[in-house]
Design an enzyme around this catalytic site. Structure first.
Site, PDB file in Angstrom:
ATOM      1  CD  GLU A 282      -1.568  -2.350   1.859  1.00  0.00           C
ATOM      2  OE1 GLU A 282      -0.340  -2.490   2.083  1.00  0.00           O
ATOM      3  OE2 GLU A 282      -2.417  -3.208   2.131  1.00  0.00           O
ATOM      4  CG  ASP A 324      27.752  18.744 -28.634  1.00  0.00           C
ATOM      5  OD1 ASP A 324      28.592  18.182 -29.354  1.00  0.00           O
ATOM      6  OD2 ASP A 324      27.299  19.882 -28.866  1.00  0.00           O
ATOM      7  CG  ASN A 660       2.150 -12.617   5.690  1.00  0.00           C
ATOM      8  OD1 ASN A 660       2.801 -13.476   6.275  1.00  0.00           O
ATOM      9  ND2 ASN A 660       2.301 -11.326   5.938  1.00  0.00           N
ATOM     10  CG  ASN A 685      -0.563  -5.623   4.662  1.00  0.00           C
ATOM     11  OD1 ASN A 685       0.092  -6.505   5.203  1.00  0.00           O
ATOM     12  ND2 ASN A 685      -1.264  -5.827   3.562  1.00  0.00           N
ATOM     13  CG  ASP A 689       3.238  -1.244   3.738  1.00  0.00           C
ATOM     14  OD1 ASP A 689       4.204  -1.973   3.441  1.00  0.00           O
ATOM     15  OD2 ASP A 689       2.089  -1.424   3.317  1.00  0.00           O
TER      16      ASP A 689
END
Length: 862
Positions: A282, A324, A660, A685, A689
């Site tokens: 997420e 260049d 999981n 989660n 996270d």
């Protein structure tokens, strides 16, 4: 003038409105900055945010619209929406800051030009010009449109922004005969173009094309074409589709298994939704944005403006840099290397005469003259001008390719001093100065001189010959006819020297797997010399004319073999870049002229400088405030650091989440209840996270930065399939311990013998145990899999990563014991659970170490 309906005294005022309506205004269609709505959409709508928004909508339907009156709950929806909001806001703010910095950089100065209308000259804004206007040009003017020169006096213009050639070009008014070999308007010396400027002289010209119809405008229009997806875009999309396919496979299977085994299809739908959420990293948009923002901040300290955040990652993935020569590898200034006699020996007398020629002339003083004067002043020759005066001069022109001054000394003696191109100078010389004496310029001596000059040219040196002839005082003006029977003194050798940092930067880029290729409009001899001096191979050079005869297959092979491409036009540069990308390379292009813009548009990452033309800056994703490859090399390293840290998060999180979900799938078949509720999965989660948001600051092993890496969906999938099942195996061990040992001991009986209340307590304790085990395993495995080396011993995580993962574990362990745990329907695990947890963790980390060793032997880590 007849063809465009004009006249020598210009247009009449009544003609202007109709012409402006027919031909358009003399402005380029500049790409405006995206509006607020478009920038918001770009920040908030991306593949992962889209997945989360869809899941939030489904959760809203199941948790609120379809729930009973007393069971409505928007918690899951609010959590997912908060993730999307945080990620999008971070991306939007950083992009806005970069855009504002660029807007300040691109402030333009209004310019005017002298226009003849109805016989009167007036200063008008460049945008007011129309086709047929007669324009007067003077030294310092920007050429405001594409024009035919109708009157000229010593007109020299710089077309460097169009052709890449640094030297001045003389323009004339006479008509040109038809010539099939003349392939480009730039080859016509009676045309001048928008995007160039007048160096010296004066002229009148009639406007042939304005705005988008000009050569400059036609190149700019190519930039309106949507750019091809870059390496970063393609990689992120591939990861998104991988996860979408996993969700499309896993969610229906979980839904059917739970519906069939448990009999509650609504609960099965909600749980299948939680599985989809569990497979989605997420916080990926937030982690990606945080990595890119950190990279942008780092680059800002190095005098770099990052216009588009994904350019940082593309810079790190780059394995071919096209650039260049002038100003990037060289110092963008001409210097005098040496002055030598006809045999190649150092001779200051040659320099003294050249100094008087360059200092006393009143015409165009070009870069060569400036180099001569500077070099002579370093040798303290300024006093020469006090004893000499200018009598007359014969200005330089491109037919003679030489210029002369007539100088008189304090004794009244006069001599002509001439300097120019070797061939033309040999044509007017009959003598040569050899050890102080004038000797005949024999064929043998001419061959020796020519051989010496060829050696200089092979080294990329531009050679100018110097000659003198004593003349008597005369009342008449001296002319080019007096340039005869001269005595050749020797030569001057000039060089646009390479930057001191160029060789070091090129070597560093090569060592880090970035192959440097030079694409220039300059000649191949000079380019080869510069490339040799900065350490680039010059074994093969391709010219623009060589490319014209090649088909796509031949050019694809040639661009791999050659590192020098000279005498190129803009479309040839773009074609080379497209071929390199077609061969699978991630290509960067560094340029600053309009001739570079199409190639920059074709590149994965375009780099320019703040002094570049507007169209080149608009094409660039990275703007350098200092034109130096050393700065670019630092950007490459930061781009790779960014990429590695993004990929760490994706690989570790996807493999952990995949494990999981395998566990959930197995538990759906074996357990009589859900192993974790949808809300518990979402909180787990989110907690994990959040601890990963420190990943942008993580340390990166040196060997991971040694070579460029590109997005590899197969590598992510392989990583997931290797390490996900390991996680699932120990989840199943935890399930067995909780179901057969921990929960029965704590509740006072097995599942089969419990009443509904006991079964609810059993499930709550089981879910709390797996919640705690999951946060521990996910956090610890992050340290195991962030590097292919041994954690702590050979590679240590940054303190920010260690701190956040420790906090994540602490909070996750504490949740079942707090009120939040009761709200999540979890019971505190008993003390007996934690020794078992420690044993599971030791076994898990040990097996991960074994699998990692086998994986490193068989697979590339990145």
């Amino acid at each position: 003038m007849q063809s465009v309906g004009s006249a020598p005294d210009g247009l009449a005022a009544v003609q202007i409105p109709a012409r402006r309506q027919h031909y358009g205004a003399n402005v380029l269609a500049v790409k405006n900055r995206d509006g607020l709505g478009r920038r918001l959409c770009r920040s908030f709508i991306n593949p992962f945010s889209a997945v989360l928004l869809v899941l939030a909508c489904v959760s809203f339907i199941t948790d609120y619209l379809l729930a009973a009156a007393g069971e409505k709950d928007l918690t899951a929806v609010l959590i997912v929406a908060g993730m999307v909001l945080a990620s999008g806001t971070l991306h939007f703010v950083q992009e806005a800051r970069s855009g504002n910095a660029l807007a300040r950089l691109e402030g333009m100065v209004k310019t005017t030009i002298a226009v003849l209308r109805e016989g009167r000259e007036r200063e008008l804004p460049i945008a007011a010009l129309v086709v047929g206007d007669v324009v007067r040009l003077a030294a310092g003017d920007m050429i405001p449109a594409d024009m035919r020169v109708v009157k000229a006096k010593d007109l020299f213009v710089s077309q460097a922004s169009l052709t890449g050639e640094s030297g001045p070009v003389e323009k004339f008014a006479q008509a040109l005969p038809a010539d099939p070999a003349r392939q480009s308007p730039l080859d016509c010396d009676n045309l001048v173009f928008l995007g160039s400027n007048v160096l010296s002289g004066a002229a009148h010209g009639v406007v042939l094309a304005v705005g988008g119809a000009t050569l400059f405008g036609s190149l700019a229009r190519q930039l309106s074409v949507t750019a091809a997806p870059t390496s970063f875009d393609t990689g992120l999309t591939s990861v998104s589709w991988l996860l979408l396919r996993l969700m499309a496979c896993m969610a229906p299977v979980v839904f059917l298994l739970n519906g069939l085994t448990k009999g509650d299809w609504v609960e099965a739908a909600v749980f299948a939704l939680s599985v989809a959420v569990g497979l989605t990293p997420e916080m990926l948009p937030t982690v990606v944005s945080a990595n890119l923002v950190r990279g942008a901040v780092f680059m800002a300290r190095k005098k770099v403006i990052v216009r588009r955040l994904n350019a940082i990652q593309n810079l790190g993935a780059m394995d071919v840099l096209c650039t260049d020569k002038t100003g990037t590898l060289t110092q963008d200034r001409i210097i005098l290397e040496y002055s030598r006699d006809i045999h190649g020996n150092d001779d200051d007398n040659v320099l003294r005469c050249a100094f008087l020629n360059s200092w006393l002339q009143t015409g165009l003083k070009n870069l060569l003259d400036a180099a001569v004067v500077s070099h002579a002043e370093e040798k303290r020759m300024q006093d020469l001008r006090q004893g000499c005066r200018l009598v007359d001069e014969m200005p330089f022109d491109f037919s003679r390719r030489r210029m002369s001054v007539v100088v008189e000394n304090q004794g009244g003696n006069r001599q002509i001093i001439t300097k120019g191109a070797l061939e033309e100078m040999l044509g007017v010389c009959a003598w040569a100065r050899d050890k102080g004496a004038d000797v005949p310029l024999t064929p043998e001596l001419r061959r020796e001189i020519a051989a010496h000059v060829r050696r200089c040219n092979a080294d990329g040196l531009r050679v100018v010959a110097v000659a003198v002839r004593a003349v008597e005082a005369a009342p008449r003006a001296y002319t080019v006819a007096d340039e005869r029977e001269m005595t050749l003194l020797g030569f001057l050798a000039f060089l646009d020297p390479p930057k001191e940092s160029a060789a070091r930067a090129v070597s560093a880029l090569e060592a880090h797997g970035v192959r440097v290729k030079v694409l220039t409009g300059d000649n191949d001899a000079v380019t080869r010399s510069v490339c040799r001096q900065v350490g680039l191979p010059d074994r093969r050079a391709l010219l623009g004319a060589d490319l014209e005869g090649m088909d796509a297959a031949a050019l694809s092979r040639a661009v791999e073999e050659a590192d020098i491409f000279a005498k190129l036009n803009p479309l040839q540069k773009a074609r080379i870049v497209a071929c390199l990308r077609g061969n699978g390379h991630v290509v960067g292009f560094m340029g600053d002229g309009i001739n570079d813009a199409p190639a920059m548009k074709n590149a994965d990452v375009a780099v320019s400088v703040d002094t570049a033309v507007d169209v080149a800056r608009e094409s660039a994703g990275v703007i350098l405030l200092e034109k130096d490859l050393t700065v670019l090399e630092a950007g490459v390293m930061e781009g790779r650091r960014t990429y590695v840290n993004i990929l760490k998060y994706i690989k570790i999180t996807v493999s952990s989440n995949f494990g999981n979900m395998l566990s959930v799938l197995t538990a759906s078949l074996l357990l009589p209840f859900l192993p974790m509720t949808p809300l518990q999965i979402l909180v787990l989660n989110l907690l994990y996270d959040l601890s990963c948001t420190a990943m942008p600051w993580d340390n990166v092993d040196a060997d991971m930065l040694a070579r460029p890496s590109v997005w590899n969906r197969g590598g992510i999938q392989s990583f997931m399939l290797w390490f996900g099942p390991v996680s699932s195996l120990f989840d199943l061990c935890t399930f067995a311990l909780l179901f057969w040992v921990i929960c029965p001991a704590a509740i006072g009986g097995g599942w089969a013998g419990l009443d509904p209340g006991g079964r609810a307590a059993f499930a709550a304790l089981f879910q709390a145990g797996w919640f705690v085990e999951s946060i521990w395993t996910q956090s610890l495995v992050l340290h195991m899999l962030r590097t292919p080396r041994a954690p702590l011993l050979q590679s240590r995580a940054a303190w920010q990563v260690s701190l956040l993962t420790f906090l994540g574990v602490a909070v996750g362990t504490a949740i079942p014991f707090a009120s939040l745990g009761r709200w999540l329907e979890m019971s505190p695990p008993p003390a007996a659970f934690f020794p078992w947890l420690l044993a599971v963790l030791v076994g898990y980390l040990g097996l991960v170490s074994v699998v990692k060793l086998r994986y490193v032997r068989r697979q590339a880590w990145l």
